[in-house]
Design an enzyme around this catalytic site. Sequence first.
Site, PDB file in Angstrom:
ATOM      1  N   ASP A 174      -9.529 -14.819  67.579  1.00 43.97           N
ATOM      2  CA  ASP A 174     -10.304 -15.602  66.895  1.00 43.97           C
ATOM      3  C   ASP A 174     -10.970 -14.927  65.670  1.00 43.97           C
ATOM      4  OD1 ASP A 174      -9.433 -17.320  68.921  1.00 43.97           O
ATOM      5  OD2 ASP A 174     -11.610 -17.329  70.051  1.00 43.97           O
ATOM      6  N   TYR A 226      -7.864 -19.761  83.781  1.00 42.00           N
ATOM      7  CA  TYR A 226      -7.543 -18.893  82.563  1.00 42.00           C
ATOM      8  C   TYR A 226      -7.339 -17.171  83.561  1.00 42.00           C
ATOM      9  CZ  TYR A 226      -8.003 -15.437  78.942  1.00 42.00           C
ATOM     10  OH  TYR A 226      -7.874 -14.428  78.084  1.00 42.00           O
TER      11      TYR A 226
END
Length: 385
Positions: A174, A226
């Site tokens: 990111d 996740y």
Amino acid sequence: MTDVAARASAGFHQTYGTAPAGRWAAPGRVNLIGEHTDYNDGFVLPFALPLRTVVAAAARDDARWTVRSELSADPVEFGPAEADAPGRVTGWAAYVAGVVWALRAAGHQVPGARLAIASDVPVGSGLSSSAAVESAVLAALVELGGLDLPADRWPRLAQRAENDYVGAPTGIMDQSAVIRCRKGHALFLDCRTEEVEQIPFDLDAAGLAVLVIDSRAPHRHADGEYAARRASCERAAARLGVPALRDVATADLDAALARLDDDETRRRVRHVVTEDQRVLDTVELLRAGRVAEIGPLLTASHASMRDDFEITVPEIDTAVEAALAAGALGARMTGGGFGGCVLALVEAAAAERVATAVADAYAERGFAAPGTLTVLPAGGAHRLD
Ligand code: ADP
Ligand code: MG
């Protein structure tokens, strides 16, 4: 709504009664391809969005930081004691305190500052509003303090802010994307070496666009799922005797799968290994200027996430299917899964038709209306004026 930069200035003026010394912008990002490959030491290919977060800021004489955001009515103020204790500042302001902390922990003399944040990046949709805030704040503090800190070191610092101060475990993608992306390019990032390469991704010249569809699906158990996927990949790598799944070559995939004893793990491994290969294949096509031809790779990535990695949800699959049926060249979920966004590669002239088709399919299934946005690859964090 007024322009985001004007809103940041207005917020600054309203809160502090003066004009800012400058404004710094950082974009949201979307990952073109390469999902759940980051923590397997593999490849990702994000690009920056034309949606931005803008921080208006000015230095102050004392070592304190005051920050306001459109997200909240009240400014938050903190000093060195709070900044130096990860977790002490909580809520949205933690993303700002985390940047101050990361800079101070790296030995930098961070200037006290007043900051005002405005943003067009949707929050919590997987478009990385968090990295946009961190990176815009980092850019502001580096310049206000005249810090000796080249931009290639910013992604690590912003990531530390999020990992260690806020406490959100994210990879390096990111912040790398938000800081280092260039207009008209995607950023090919090797998550093992952290090497980056700018890959031409000139949609405009090709008469194409990317439609970003916010599924508006509630994130169901995303954190636990996740962690489970990650653990499964790590166990498989250990079983195969490699440092990470990135080290399983495509040519050796079948042999590797044969050495695993349960079907679920085999499918997880197959997703990661084939996804890494799809990133490499996408990069090859883009280097050759064959932009439209990446469509099938995007769609294959989606099938792999849906069937092998099992991280999609009905809203997401519906958006992908409707986009493809309406003529998208390729479509896939982007981001960690269990909600978030879909991206579709479309002829620019067809963007609206595809968006309408997705909205219609949602209405038919009784889902809350999706958000849609047509984008071209934008540039990374920079000073505005
Ligand atoms: P995303 O996918 O958007 O990055 P995250 O959960 O990682 O979602 O980060 C969202 C969080 O980042 C918000 O809850 C908030 O704390 C912070 N944030 C994002 N945008 C802003 C903003 N404009 N002002 C203040 N904080 C923000
Ligand atoms: Mg985030």
